[in-house]
Scaffold this active site. Structure first.
Site, PDB file in Angstrom:
ATOM      1  N   ARG A   1       0.835  -1.199   0.000  1.00 20.03           N
ATOM      2  CA  ARG A   1       0.000   0.000   0.000  1.00 20.03           C
ATOM      3  C   ARG A   1       0.870   1.248   0.000  1.00 20.03           C
ATOM      4  O   ARG A   1       1.996   1.245   0.507  1.00 20.03           O
ATOM      5  CB  ARG A   1      -0.902  -0.001   1.223  1.00 20.03           C
ATOM      6  CG  ARG A   1      -0.128   0.223   2.510  1.00 20.03           C
ATOM      7  CD  ARG A   1      -1.077   0.326   3.677  1.00 20.03           C
ATOM      8  NE  ARG A   1      -0.399   0.707   4.879  1.00 20.03           N
ATOM      9  CZ  ARG A   1      -0.404  -0.013   6.010  1.00 20.03           C
ATOM     10  NH1 ARG A   1      -1.027  -1.188   6.043  1.00 20.03           N
ATOM     11  NH2 ARG A   1       0.203   0.428   7.070  1.00 20.03           N
TER      12      ARG A   1
ATOM     13  N   ASP B   1      -6.419  -2.304   8.345  1.00 18.75           N
ATOM     14  CA  ASP B   1      -5.662  -3.346   7.648  1.00 18.75           C
ATOM     15  C   ASP B   1      -6.399  -4.673   7.521  1.00 18.75           C
ATOM     16  O   ASP B   1      -7.487  -4.846   8.052  1.00 18.75           O
ATOM     17  CB  ASP B   1      -4.321  -3.546   8.378  1.00 18.75           C
ATOM     18  CG  ASP B   1      -3.173  -3.632   7.401  1.00 18.75           C
ATOM     19  OD1 ASP B   1      -3.284  -4.395   6.421  1.00 18.75           O
ATOM     20  OD2 ASP B   1      -2.173  -2.929   7.611  1.00 18.75           O
TER      21      ASP B   1
HETATM   22  C1  LIG Z   1      -4.159  -6.173  -1.216  1.00 19.28           C
HETATM   23  C2  LIG Z   1      -2.802  -6.449  -0.655  1.00 19.28           C
HETATM   24  C3  LIG Z   1      -2.123  -5.468   0.028  1.00 19.28           C
HETATM   25  C4  LIG Z   1      -0.860  -5.700   0.542  1.00 19.28           C
HETATM   26  N1  LIG Z   1      -0.211  -4.699   1.201  1.00 19.28           N
HETATM   27  C5  LIG Z   1       1.044  -4.897   1.649  1.00 19.28           C
HETATM   28  C6  LIG Z   1       1.767  -3.836   2.254  1.00 19.28           C
HETATM   29  O1  LIG Z   1       1.268  -2.733   2.414  1.00 19.28           O
HETATM   30  N2  LIG Z   1       3.055  -4.072   2.649  1.00 19.28           N
HETATM   31  C7  LIG Z   1       3.651  -5.300   2.488  1.00 19.28           C
HETATM   32  O2  LIG Z   1       4.824  -5.459   2.840  1.00 19.28           O
HETATM   33  N3  LIG Z   1       2.970  -6.335   1.936  1.00 19.28           N
HETATM   34  C8  LIG Z   1       1.691  -6.154   1.506  1.00 19.28           C
HETATM   35  N4  LIG Z   1       1.013  -7.179   0.912  1.00 19.28           N
HETATM   36  C9  LIG Z   1       1.640  -8.512   0.812  1.00 19.28           C
HETATM   37  C10 LIG Z   1       2.716  -8.545  -0.256  1.00 19.28           C
HETATM   38  O3  LIG Z   1       2.210  -8.096  -1.485  1.00 19.28           O
HETATM   39  C11 LIG Z   1       3.241  -9.959  -0.432  1.00 19.28           C
HETATM   40  O4  LIG Z   1       3.800 -10.381   0.789  1.00 19.28           O
HETATM   41  C12 LIG Z   1       4.279 -10.085  -1.529  1.00 19.28           C
HETATM   42  O5  LIG Z   1       4.703 -11.424  -1.589  1.00 19.28           O
HETATM   43  C13 LIG Z   1       5.479  -9.200  -1.286  1.00 19.28           C
HETATM   44  O6  LIG Z   1       6.390  -9.352  -2.337  1.00 19.28           O
HETATM   45  P1  LIG Z   1       7.948  -9.376  -2.096  1.00 19.28           P
HETATM   46  O7  LIG Z   1       8.241 -10.467  -1.101  1.00 19.28           O
HETATM   47  O8  LIG Z   1       8.508  -9.630  -3.435  1.00 19.28           O
HETATM   48  O9  LIG Z   1       8.357  -8.050  -1.533  1.00 19.28           O
HETATM   49  C14 LIG Z   1      -0.266  -6.964   0.393  1.00 19.28           C
HETATM   50  C15 LIG Z   1      -0.953  -7.962  -0.291  1.00 19.28           C
HETATM   51  C16 LIG Z   1      -2.204  -7.731  -0.808  1.00 19.28           C
HETATM   52  C17 LIG Z   1      -2.913  -8.823  -1.542  1.00 19.28           C
END
Ligand SMILES: Cc1cc2nc3c(=O)[nH]c(=O)nc-3n(C[C@H](O)[C@H](O)[C@H](O)COP(=O)(O)O)c2cc1C
Ligand SMILES: [Mn+2]
Length: 501
Positions: free
Chosen positions: A175, A280
């Site tokens: 986000r 959240d």
């Molecule tokens: C709608 C939605 C919102 C998300 N918001 C966040 C967020 O604000 N911060 C975060 O770290 N992960 C958030 N996530 C989870 C990450 O997108 C997820 O853990 C992803 O695997 C992170 O990718 P990375 O490991 O390559 O950084 C969100 C997931 C969804 C579906």
């Protein structure tokens, strides 16, 4: 069934399938859309395209992922398990024997080779290019989701960075709290790859944010892949065609050519500002913490760009289905490390990392505990707070049955394991942020080999009597129908012996 090529094709497909409603009444992106969407999501209703959002000339799409059926349409699949099998087939590849197997093997290898993103000359994502002072996030109908949110948040982005050490691409969904016309914050939690790219940067890290992608590419940003694996490669593999990228205008990052909107910019070491609170997916507000400041150097978009949004909050919300897709798609990959794992379920009410129910093929004393520790050692599943282990014949998706097994089979003194380890960034329950207790519940059958008494047989009617009653049902004149037996739990009788004696 192919998956849609871009957001427009996706919207057209949803509309053809009766899965989208256009709302022409003026609605406020400040809270009002959340309340409308919350009612629709909880009723299993359609995707919503708000065509008249107060203060913006761009429509807002929400609830595109809000049901299992839409999730399957997105992947061009009949079930989410089918999508998982596509990945499993490749992971399980063995050296082929004979010509037919070799040809099939080559097709599978080709599907991997074709999944690499490819660079193209141009794309609709850059029909309009605004740079410098012209960048204006106020153009977009960004939602303020919940009453205590201090600002609007971009909620469905694909955030693209490169590891400063080896250049490998990462795509994640985080986000982004709007600060002003040209600035947002970037909510990279501590366990995430995006955060790692930021921490490895010495000074400036270029960041691109794609909004409004084809549904599979958008999903891929939420997928928990190992750091060095490019999420757009997974998207290409799952779509069966590569993600097409174009060079950004003001930074050296490639961006999806088919996006509705792209934000280009940078973050800088030590440049942090207070982020939150934010309503959240835990169902609570997460508190204020410092997060990197994202400076937008360019906003590019389609002329009539559609802005995608999602609202998280008390489960169930739309993100439940992004999570369920991950649960199903990653089952074969988890089985590569934990082959005794038959199935698993991450309950939506447990916000995914609070509870994991696993069924296992139990073969030796302590096997359930081995699997608990395996879960606590696997990627983002390592953040799981409680693990419930049941036998292979228990349906992990049937919570009533799982509850029965937990109540019936657990001696709390013997079968409950208290451990500790890393917890989710957003978990407000532990005394310390990021670290706390873990609960393992072994609800499997035990036996003498585990130092306990002989395990009693489960009650099961004989097959002959069941058949007899089915045959004679009409005769009894009991008008409740045979469906009464559909809720029957699966029995252990058909299963192989438990603990070897
Ligand atoms: C709608 C939605 C919102 C998300 N918001 C966040 C967020 O604000 N911060 C975060 O770290 N992960 C958030 N996530 C989870 C990450 O997108 C997820 O853990 C992803 O695997 C992170 O990718 P990375 O490991 O390559 O950084 C969100 C997931 C969804 C579906
Ligand atoms: Mn990643």
């Amino acid at each position: 069934m192919a998956s849609p090529a871009d957001l427009r094709a996706w919207i057209a497909l949803l509309e053809r399938e009766g899965e989208l409603v256009r709302v022409s009444a003026e609605v406020d992106p400040d809270l009002e859309i959340t309340e409308i969407n919350d009612r629709v999501v909880k009723a299993g209703g359609p995707a919503l395209l708000f065509e008249n959002v107060k203060g913006s000339s761009h429509p807002l799409l929400i609830n595109q992922f809000g049901t299992e059926r839409r999730m399957c349409l997105a992947f061009g699949a009949t079930s989410l398990d089918e999508v998982g099998r596509r990945l499993g087939d490749v992971l399980e590849m063995q050296p082929p024997e004979g010509l037919v197997a070799k040809v099939k093997g080559l097709q599978k290898l080709k599907s991997i080779a074709d999944s690499r993103p490819k660079t193209v000359r141009g794309g609709p994502a850059q029909e309009v290019v605004l740079t410098g002072d012209d960048v204006d996030l106020d153009l977009l109908p960004i939602q303020r989701c919940w009453p205590r949110d201090p600002a609007p948040f971009i909620t469905l982005p694909a955030v693209i960075t490169h590891d400063p050490r080896d250049g490998s691409r990462n795509v994640g969904m985080y986000r982004m709290q709007k600060v002003d016309r040209r600035t947002t914050l970037m909510h990279w939690q501590i366990h995430k790859d995006g955060r790692a790219d930021y921490l490895f940067a010495d000074g400036r890290l270029e960041v691109a944010v794609a909004l409004g992608l084809d549904p599979v590419s958008a999903y891929s940003a939420s997928a928990p892949l190992p750091k060095h694996i490019d999420e757009f490669m997974l998207a290409g593999f799952l779509k069966g065609s590569p993600v097409e990228l174009v060079p950004a205008k003001t930074i050296s990052v490639d961006v999806p050519a088919n996006a509705e909107v792209v934000l280009e910019g940078y973050v800088e070491t030590g440049d942090l500002a207070p982020e939150g609170p934010f309503g959240d997916h835990t169902g609570y507000y997460t508190g204020v913490e410092p997060f990197p400041v994202f400076h937008v150097t360019a906003l590019t978009m389609r002329r009539d760009a559609i802005y995608p949004s999602i609202v998280v909050g008390k489960p169930p919300q739309e993100d439940a289905w992004l999570g369920k897709a991950t649960e199903r798609i990653f089952l074969p990959a988890i089985r590569m490390s934990v082959p005794e794992l038959v199935d698993y379920d991450l309950p939506v009410a447990g916000a995914f990392h609070n509870c994991c129910i696993v069924s296992i093929r139990k073969r030796f004393p302590g096997h359930a505990q081995k699997v608990m520790h395996a879960i606590w050692g696997l990627g983002l599943l390592s953040l799981t707070k409680s693990v419930v282990v049941v036998d292979e014949w228990v349906d992990v998706h049937d919570y009533e049955e799982v509850f029965f097994r937990v109540c019936a089979n657990v001696d709390p003194k013997r079968d409950v394991l208290l451990s500790e380890g890393p917890l989710d960034h957003l978990d407000h329950a532990p005394t310390l942020q990021f670290y706390g207790g873990k609960l393992g519940i072994d609800a499997t059958h035990k036996g003498v080999a585990e130092g306990t008494r002989e395990w009693p047989p489960e009650i099961e009617m004989s097959a002959e009597v069941r058949d007899l009653v089915t045959r004679r049902w009409e005769e009894y004149g009991i008008a409740i129908g045979l469906a009464a037996r559909d809720g029957q739990m699966r029995q252990s009788a058909a299963a192989p012996p438990l603990v070897p004696r």
